[in-house]
Design an enzyme around this catalytic site. Sequence first.
Site, PDB file in Angstrom:
ATOM      1  N   SER A  11       0.832  -1.205   0.000  1.00  0.00           N
ATOM      2  CA  SER A  11       0.000   0.000   0.000  1.00  0.00           C
ATOM      3  C   SER A  11       0.864   1.251   0.000  1.00  0.00           C
ATOM      4  CB  SER A  11      -0.901   0.000   1.222  1.00  0.00           C
ATOM      5  OG  SER A  11      -0.111  -0.168   2.393  1.00  0.00           O
ATOM      6  N   GLY A  12       1.989   1.176  -0.723  1.00  0.00           N
ATOM      7  CA  GLY A  12       2.827   2.369  -0.869  1.00  0.00           C
ATOM      8  C   GLY A  12       2.271   3.257  -1.974  1.00  0.00           C
ATOM      9  N   TRP A  14       2.765   3.259  -5.297  1.00  0.00           N
ATOM     10  CA  TRP A  14       2.237   2.510  -6.442  1.00  0.00           C
ATOM     11  C   TRP A  14       1.208   1.475  -5.979  1.00  0.00           C
ATOM     12  CZ3 TRP A  14       0.894   2.863 -11.051  1.00  0.00           C
ATOM     13  CH2 TRP A  14       0.961   1.859 -12.023  1.00  0.00           C
ATOM     14  N   GLY A  15       1.454   0.853  -4.838  1.00  0.00           N
ATOM     15  CA  GLY A  15       0.519  -0.153  -4.319  1.00  0.00           C
ATOM     16  C   GLY A  15      -0.877   0.434  -4.155  1.00  0.00           C
ATOM     17  N   PHE A 113      11.314  -6.436   0.711  1.00  0.00           N
ATOM     18  CA  PHE A 113      10.466  -7.085   1.719  1.00  0.00           C
ATOM     19  C   PHE A 113       9.889  -8.412   1.232  1.00  0.00           C
ATOM     20  CE2 PHE A 113       9.876  -2.384   2.439  1.00  0.00           C
ATOM     21  CZ  PHE A 113      10.807  -2.312   3.467  1.00  0.00           C
ATOM     22  N   LYS A 264      16.187  -1.007 -15.311  1.00  0.00           N
ATOM     23  CA  LYS A 264      16.175   0.428 -15.665  1.00  0.00           C
ATOM     24  C   LYS A 264      16.389   1.304 -14.440  1.00  0.00           C
ATOM     25  CE  LYS A 264      12.042   1.389 -13.843  1.00  0.00           C
ATOM     26  NZ  LYS A 264      11.755   2.409 -12.822  1.00  0.00           N
ATOM     27  N   ARG A 330      11.519   8.586  -9.272  1.00  0.00           N
ATOM     28  CA  ARG A 330      12.183   8.884  -7.998  1.00  0.00           C
ATOM     29  C   ARG A 330      13.672   8.520  -8.010  1.00  0.00           C
ATOM     30  NH1 ARG A 330       8.015   5.480  -4.422  1.00  0.00           N
ATOM     31  NH2 ARG A 330       8.629   4.049  -6.079  1.00  0.00           N
ATOM     32  N   GLN A 359      14.273   1.671  -5.368  1.00  0.00           N
ATOM     33  CA  GLN A 359      14.604   0.281  -5.657  1.00  0.00           C
ATOM     34  C   GLN A 359      15.969   0.130  -6.317  1.00  0.00           C
ATOM     35  OE1 GLN A 359      11.446  -2.405  -5.192  1.00  0.00           O
ATOM     36  NE2 GLN A 359      12.353  -1.035  -3.702  1.00  0.00           N
TER      37      GLN A 359
HETATM   38  P1  NAD Z   1       6.887   2.964  -1.755  1.00  0.00           P
HETATM   39  O1  NAD Z   1       8.158   3.448  -2.365  1.00  0.00           O
HETATM   40  O2  NAD Z   1       5.797   3.942  -1.551  1.00  0.00           O
HETATM   41  O3  NAD Z   1       7.312   2.260  -0.382  1.00  0.00           O
HETATM   42  C1  NAD Z   1       6.648   2.394   0.799  1.00  0.00           C
HETATM   43  C2  NAD Z   1       5.934   1.120   1.178  1.00  0.00           C
HETATM   44  O4  NAD Z   1       6.830   0.209   1.832  1.00  0.00           O
HETATM   45  C3  NAD Z   1       4.815   1.411   2.171  1.00  0.00           C
HETATM   46  O5  NAD Z   1       3.626   0.748   1.805  1.00  0.00           O
HETATM   47  C4  NAD Z   1       5.362   0.848   3.459  1.00  0.00           C
HETATM   48  O6  NAD Z   1       4.341   0.414   4.317  1.00  0.00           O
HETATM   49  C5  NAD Z   1       6.158  -0.331   2.952  1.00  0.00           C
HETATM   50  N1  NAD Z   1       7.067  -0.850   3.956  1.00  0.00           N
HETATM   51  C6  NAD Z   1       7.970  -0.181   4.706  1.00  0.00           C
HETATM   52  N2  NAD Z   1       8.606  -1.024   5.538  1.00  0.00           N
HETATM   53  C7  NAD Z   1       8.095  -2.255   5.309  1.00  0.00           C
HETATM   54  C8  NAD Z   1       8.353  -3.552   5.843  1.00  0.00           C
HETATM   55  N3  NAD Z   1       9.292  -3.749   6.778  1.00  0.00           N
HETATM   56  N4  NAD Z   1       7.650  -4.599   5.354  1.00  0.00           N
HETATM   57  C9  NAD Z   1       6.738  -4.420   4.389  1.00  0.00           C
HETATM   58  N5  NAD Z   1       6.450  -3.229   3.841  1.00  0.00           N
HETATM   59  C10 NAD Z   1       7.125  -2.160   4.301  1.00  0.00           C
HETATM   60  O7  NAD Z   1       6.327   1.713  -2.591  1.00  0.00           O
HETATM   61  P2  NAD Z   1       5.626   1.726  -4.027  1.00  0.00           P
HETATM   62  O8  NAD Z   1       5.831   3.033  -4.737  1.00  0.00           O
HETATM   63  O9  NAD Z   1       4.230   1.259  -3.842  1.00  0.00           O
HETATM   64  O10 NAD Z   1       6.490   0.657  -4.831  1.00  0.00           O
HETATM   65  C11 NAD Z   1       6.195  -0.714  -4.876  1.00  0.00           C
HETATM   66  C12 NAD Z   1       6.859  -1.301  -6.118  1.00  0.00           C
HETATM   67  O11 NAD Z   1       6.269  -0.709  -7.274  1.00  0.00           O
HETATM   68  C13 NAD Z   1       8.370  -1.027  -6.230  1.00  0.00           C
HETATM   69  O12 NAD Z   1       9.030  -2.173  -6.680  1.00  0.00           O
HETATM   70  C14 NAD Z   1       8.463   0.071  -7.276  1.00  0.00           C
HETATM   71  O13 NAD Z   1       9.649  -0.002  -8.043  1.00  0.00           O
HETATM   72  C15 NAD Z   1       7.264  -0.254  -8.156  1.00  0.00           C
HETATM   73  N6  NAD Z   1       6.743   0.908  -8.911  1.00  0.00           N
HETATM   74  C16 NAD Z   1       6.567   2.115  -8.323  1.00  0.00           C
HETATM   75  C17 NAD Z   1       6.044   3.176  -9.058  1.00  0.00           C
HETATM   76  C18 NAD Z   1       5.808   4.539  -8.463  1.00  0.00           C
HETATM   77  O14 NAD Z   1       5.610   5.505  -9.221  1.00  0.00           O
HETATM   78  N7  NAD Z   1       5.791   4.691  -7.142  1.00  0.00           N
HETATM   79  C19 NAD Z   1       5.665   2.971 -10.376  1.00  0.00           C
HETATM   80  C20 NAD Z   1       5.836   1.716 -10.953  1.00  0.00           C
HETATM   81  C21 NAD Z   1       6.386   0.686 -10.194  1.00  0.00           C
HETATM   82  P1  13P Z   2      10.715   5.168  -9.330  1.00  0.00           P
HETATM   83  O1  13P Z   2      10.591   4.078  -8.304  1.00  0.00           O
HETATM   84  O2  13P Z   2      12.131   5.559  -9.612  1.00  0.00           O
HETATM   85  O3  13P Z   2       9.836   6.347  -9.014  1.00  0.00           O
HETATM   86  O4  13P Z   2      10.202   4.540 -10.707  1.00  0.00           O
HETATM   87  C1  13P Z   2       8.865   4.462 -10.968  1.00  0.00           C
HETATM   88  C2  13P Z   2       8.715   3.673 -12.204  1.00  0.00           C
HETATM   89  O5  13P Z   2       8.908   2.486 -12.172  1.00  0.00           O
HETATM   90  C3  13P Z   2       8.384   4.392 -13.442  1.00  0.00           C
HETATM   91  O6  13P Z   2       7.933   3.518 -14.432  1.00  0.00           O
END
Ligand code: NAD
Ligand code: 13P
Length: 405
Positions: A11-12, A14-15, A113, A264, A330, A359
Amino acid sequence: GRKHKVTVIGSGNWGTTVTKLVAENTRDHPDVFERDVQMWVYEENVTIPKDSPHYDAAIGDQPQKLTSIINKYHENVKYLPNIALPPNVIANPSLPDAVKDSTILIFNFPHEFIGNICKQMKGHVLPYARGISCIKGVTVTEDNEIELLCEYIGDTLGIYCGALSGANIAIEIANEEWCETTIAYNTPPCDLRGGANGNSAPSNGADHDHKDARGLVSKTKLTPVPADYPPLDHDEFQKLFGRPYFTVSMVSDVVGVSLGGALKNIVAIACGFVEGNGWNNTAKTAVMRRGMLEIIAFGREFFPETIQEKTFWEESAGWGDMIVSCTSARNWRYSKMAVERGVTVQEIERTELNGQKLQGISTTREVCGFLRARGVESKYPLFFAVDGILDGKVKVEDIPKLFRK
Ligand code: NAD
Ligand code: 13P
């Protein structure tokens, strides 16, 4: 018949965004999906700031549970503030309870995680559940093999898991701006019902085998999705993820989609370094081009039987993600900031991201550790430049030298 129950694990930034769009779709397709979507939240206490519309004077500065806040205000105030979530998103702090009876599991949390989360899920997941991993990263096993996250998930939980990846900046999709994504899903033979998507062989569930990412018969034997559920094939995943603002391309190349998204992030960090150093788009373009060549070389070297190079050229999960990640994501933004401020990227992650994760740092470590152990450093100069800069052993201005023949 029964309907598919959906749980998002994570639930971050993207979640939460993916949960929002999936919950819009379960609402719009009541014939296929149960309306409510469970969202597992790593529980924490959050204080609602005074200037928030959800600030309650009676509660004041007292921290509240993030799950309670999400379920009360339908907003993830910490990781996706100011975005209204559909009321059929149910935040749940218990992993076993959140995944109970769910046939579709969407994995969406920072990749570091994954071991701990899968361990907690084991034994609580339906044997015929199917997964989609939206996580960008890879795992390196104890015996130094590279493993795709969707395969790690599938093998650990005894299910089949595909991958979603693309040029996706969470806040833009949360704001319903248009973008594209790629989903790789190889419908397991035991789930083919006949007819759909040209899959003509009707299955009686006899073939519980499926192919892994290297094209071999997977060691995980599958339990077929029972016949009283709607089928789970490309059409259903289109229904679950596609929105007018989120165009989904369904493919079968889990290797290309997974590696594109994971690797990437190393290149995005390099672009941040280069730009933070005062160089401009021509230098960044050189980094992106060389980075893509290293990603493709990596796929060719470690997944030679299955790699489909056209994924990198044609899909959002390939060049699309590379471009957006090196110009506005990011990993790029905060690596640039680190160089500009003269501090480490890890320091910036701690101080500037409010709990969000980069990441690319751990992916660089994992991938370079894996490559070093195999003695193939010289084939991946850009990946190792990033590793060296993160270690303080290489200077950004030395990058061009590393490419000199
Ligand atoms: P985020 O960067 O917002 O990370 C925060 C999340 O990590 C929160 O939900 C938090 O509760 C959780 N967290 C922290 N400590 C933890 C623990 N010990 N155990 C479990 N969870 C814990 O996360 P995000 O943006 O939702 O990214 C998730 C995935 O999606 C990543 O692999 C990222 O590369 C990918 N992604 C992100 C984006 C974006 O724009 N944010 C876009 C595409 C893909
Ligand atoms: P960042 O985690 O660097 O924000 O990347 C998001 C992403 O995957 C864009 O497609």
